[in-house]
Scaffold this motif. Structure first.
Motif, PDB file in Angstrom:
ATOM      1  N   ARG A  63       0.832  -1.210   0.000  1.00 34.53           N
ATOM      2  CA  ARG A  63       0.000   0.000   0.000  1.00 34.53           C
ATOM      3  C   ARG A  63       0.864   1.257   0.000  1.00 34.53           C
ATOM      4  NH1 ARG A  63      -5.022   0.163  -1.411  1.00 34.53           N
ATOM      5  NH2 ARG A  63      -5.434   1.864   0.067  1.00 34.53           N
ATOM      6  N   ALA A  64       2.136   1.122  -0.419  1.00 36.11           N
ATOM      7  CA  ALA A  64       3.057   2.255  -0.344  1.00 36.11           C
ATOM      8  C   ALA A  64       3.825   2.432  -1.650  1.00 36.11           C
ATOM      9  CB  ALA A  64       4.036   2.068   0.809  1.00 36.11           C
ATOM     10  N   VAL A  65       4.201   3.674  -1.901  1.00 37.32           N
ATOM     11  CA  VAL A  65       5.080   4.040  -3.012  1.00 37.32           C
ATOM     12  C   VAL A  65       6.218   4.869  -2.434  1.00 37.32           C
ATOM     13  CG1 VAL A  65       5.271   5.317  -5.176  1.00 37.32           C
ATOM     14  CG2 VAL A  65       3.185   4.034  -4.678  1.00 37.32           C
ATOM     15  N   PHE A  66       7.439   4.568  -2.867  1.00 36.08           N
ATOM     16  CA  PHE A  66       8.608   5.310  -2.408  1.00 36.08           C
ATOM     17  C   PHE A  66       9.196   6.074  -3.581  1.00 36.08           C
ATOM     18  CE2 PHE A  66      13.342   5.103  -1.275  1.00 36.08           C
ATOM     19  CZ  PHE A  66      13.281   6.241  -0.492  1.00 36.08           C
ATOM     20  N   VAL A  67       9.409   7.379  -3.396  1.00 37.63           N
ATOM     21  CA  VAL A  67       9.949   8.243  -4.443  1.00 37.63           C
ATOM     22  C   VAL A  67      11.348   8.699  -4.044  1.00 37.63           C
ATOM     23  CG1 VAL A  67       9.576  10.311  -5.839  1.00 37.63           C
ATOM     24  CG2 VAL A  67       7.603   9.042  -4.926  1.00 37.63           C
ATOM     25  N   GLY A  68      12.327   8.488  -4.922  1.00 36.96           N
ATOM     26  CA  GLY A  68      13.695   8.877  -4.626  1.00 36.96           C
ATOM     27  C   GLY A  68      14.467   9.182  -5.890  1.00 36.96           C
ATOM     28  N   ASP A  69      15.733   9.556  -5.721  1.00 36.69           N
ATOM     29  CA  ASP A  69      16.525   9.999  -6.874  1.00 36.69           C
ATOM     30  C   ASP A  69      17.837   9.253  -7.060  1.00 36.69           C
ATOM     31  OD1 ASP A  69      18.918  12.231  -5.844  1.00 36.69           O
ATOM     32  OD2 ASP A  69      17.415  11.543  -4.439  1.00 36.69           O
ATOM     33  N   THR A  70      18.174   8.329  -6.157  1.00 35.30           N
ATOM     34  CA  THR A  70      19.457   7.631  -6.261  1.00 35.30           C
ATOM     35  C   THR A  70      19.257   6.125  -6.352  1.00 35.30           C
ATOM     36  OG1 THR A  70      19.767   7.307  -3.870  1.00 35.30           O
ATOM     37  CG2 THR A  70      20.515   9.424  -4.809  1.00 35.30           C
ATOM     38  N   VAL A  71      20.314   5.441  -6.760  1.00 36.93           N
ATOM     39  CA  VAL A  71      20.245   3.976  -6.787  1.00 36.93           C
ATOM     40  C   VAL A  71      20.085   3.435  -5.371  1.00 36.93           C
ATOM     41  CG1 VAL A  71      21.572   3.778  -8.925  1.00 36.93           C
ATOM     42  CG2 VAL A  71      22.782   3.765  -6.740  1.00 36.93           C
ATOM     43  N   TRP A  72      20.621   4.163  -4.380  1.00 44.02           N
ATOM     44  CA  TRP A  72      20.477   3.722  -2.984  1.00 44.02           C
ATOM     45  C   TRP A  72      19.010   3.768  -2.562  1.00 44.02           C
ATOM     46  CZ3 TRP A  72      25.085   2.038  -3.105  1.00 44.02           C
ATOM     47  CH2 TRP A  72      26.124   2.793  -3.622  1.00 44.02           C
ATOM     48  N   ASP A  73      18.281   4.781  -3.023  1.00 44.65           N
ATOM     49  CA  ASP A  73      16.848   4.868  -2.747  1.00 44.65           C
ATOM     50  C   ASP A  73      16.107   3.685  -3.369  1.00 44.65           C
ATOM     51  OD1 ASP A  73      16.971   7.338  -1.385  1.00 44.65           O
ATOM     52  OD2 ASP A  73      16.872   8.450  -3.265  1.00 44.65           O
ATOM     53  N   MET A  74      16.403   3.427  -4.642  1.00 42.58           N
ATOM     54  CA  MET A  74      15.689   2.371  -5.360  1.00 42.58           C
ATOM     55  C   MET A  74      15.971   1.002  -4.738  1.00 42.58           C
ATOM     56  SD  MET A  74      13.929   4.072  -7.531  1.00 42.58           S
ATOM     57  CE  MET A  74      13.893   5.360  -6.271  1.00 42.58           C
ATOM     58  N   ARG A  75      17.204   0.775  -4.339  1.00 44.39           N
ATOM     59  CA  ARG A  75      17.541  -0.508  -3.704  1.00 44.39           C
ATOM     60  C   ARG A  75      16.852  -0.647  -2.352  1.00 44.39           C
ATOM     61  NH1 ARG A  75      24.066  -0.509  -5.084  1.00 44.39           N
ATOM     62  NH2 ARG A  75      23.827  -0.755  -7.364  1.00 44.39           N
ATOM     63  N   ALA A  76      16.819   0.430  -1.586  1.00 46.20           N
ATOM     64  CA  ALA A  76      16.158   0.389  -0.278  1.00 46.20           C
ATOM     65  C   ALA A  76      14.668   0.114  -0.445  1.00 46.20           C
ATOM     66  CB  ALA A  76      16.373   1.707   0.462  1.00 46.20           C
ATOM     67  N   GLY A  77      14.033   0.813  -1.385  1.00 42.03           N
ATOM     68  CA  GLY A  77      12.613   0.611  -1.607  1.00 42.03           C
ATOM     69  C   GLY A  77      12.295  -0.784  -2.100  1.00 42.03           C
ATOM     70  N   SER A  78      13.112  -1.280  -3.021  1.00 42.02           N
ATOM     71  CA  SER A  78      12.895  -2.626  -3.547  1.00 42.02           C
ATOM     72  C   SER A  78      13.026  -3.672  -2.450  1.00 42.02           C
ATOM     73  CB  SER A  78      13.903  -2.919  -4.671  1.00 42.02           C
ATOM     74  OG  SER A  78      13.701  -2.057  -5.767  1.00 42.02           O
ATOM     75  N   ARG A  79      14.020  -3.510  -1.591  1.00 45.24           N
ATOM     76  CA  ARG A  79      14.230  -4.466  -0.495  1.00 45.24           C
ATOM     77  C   ARG A  79      13.103  -4.390   0.534  1.00 45.24           C
ATOM     78  NH1 ARG A  79      20.749  -3.168  -0.002  1.00 45.24           N
ATOM     79  NH2 ARG A  79      21.339  -4.267  -1.918  1.00 45.24           N
ATOM     80  N   ALA A  80      12.470  -3.214   0.631  1.00 45.80           N
ATOM     81  CA  ALA A  80      11.345  -3.060   1.557  1.00 45.80           C
ATOM     82  C   ALA A  80      10.039  -3.554   0.947  1.00 45.80           C
ATOM     83  CB  ALA A  80      11.200  -1.600   1.966  1.00 45.80           C
ATOM     84  N   GLY A  81      10.054  -3.887  -0.342  1.00 47.07           N
ATOM     85  CA  GLY A  81       8.875  -4.450  -0.991  1.00 47.07           C
ATOM     86  C   GLY A  81       7.852  -3.440  -1.458  1.00 47.07           C
TER      87      GLY A  81
END
Length: 218
Positions: free
Chosen positions: A159-177
């Protein structure tokens, strides 16, 4: 059921990445380290100790870490009164809050720095909570910052969307599902963000706001 829109701040809502590049570069230079600016740029988004380790290596003199972080903080602090929000950052957060999203910030900033960033965004009325790196043991790309934001919002990853600008953001969001949305205004190329887990990519907050109806935040 509640849903959460989790936002990174530096480079996503406020145009600060290159200020961090210059001030980290200067902090390293003052300590006798030659670190290329392009390498610093790629490391922006990591917590301070992780950024130093990423750039100087695990075999560095870790006794310098605190002084390096303090130097960067002092240099970057000179800009606190004029940090520029990215186009339509505040309008985007207000629109999402009005649409029923819980808006949560997930940032490594704290104290006076976080206050300066929030002043730049100028949308405190739309922000439900803030998850700081100080609240978790591991910063991005570990999933803990995003997971903590979800705990504050009281919503599951689906039920969440994460918005970011770095590969570190994308990896963190992906790992959080969670669903990951990237913006290009932090200076990281689209292919790198997509490879790191971005489900959708937009130019900046203004582009995302204009494209909301067809985005993961619809």
């Amino acid at each position: 059921m509640e849903r959460a829109a989790v936002f990174d701040v530096d480079g996503t809502l406020v145009d600060t990445n290159h200020l961090h590049v210059v001030t980290w570069w200067e902090a390293f230079r003052q300590a006798g380290h030659t670190v290329p600016m392009h390498a610093v740029h790629r490391a922006v988004g990591l917590a301070s100790t992780d950024l130093i380790a990423h750039l100087l290596g695990e075999d560095r003199d870790t006794g310098q870490d605190a002084a390096l972080s303090a130097a960067h903080k002092a240099l970057y602090g000179q800009y606190f009164d004029r940090l520029p929000a990215l186009p339509d950052a505040g309008r985007l957060l207000r629109r999402l809050a009005g649409d029923g999203w819980q808006v949560v910030l997930a940032t490594s900033a704290g104290g006076a720095e976080l206050s300066a960033l929030r002043r730049a965004i100028d949308a405190d009325d739309a922000i439900a909570a803030t998850a700081s790196a100080d609240d978790v043991e591991a910063g991005k790309p570990a999933p803990e910052p995003v997971e903590h934001a979800l705990e504050l919002a009281g919503v599951p990853p689906e039920r969440a969307v994460f918005v970011g600008d770095t590969v570190w953001d994308m990896r963190a969001g992906s790992r959080a599902g969670v669903t990951c949305v990237a913006v290009l205004c932090g200076g990281i190329p689209r292919p790198d963000l997509e490879q790191a887990g971005a489900d959708a990519v937009y130019a900046d907050p203004a582009d995302l706001l204009a494209s909301l109806s067809g985005s993961p935040l619809r």
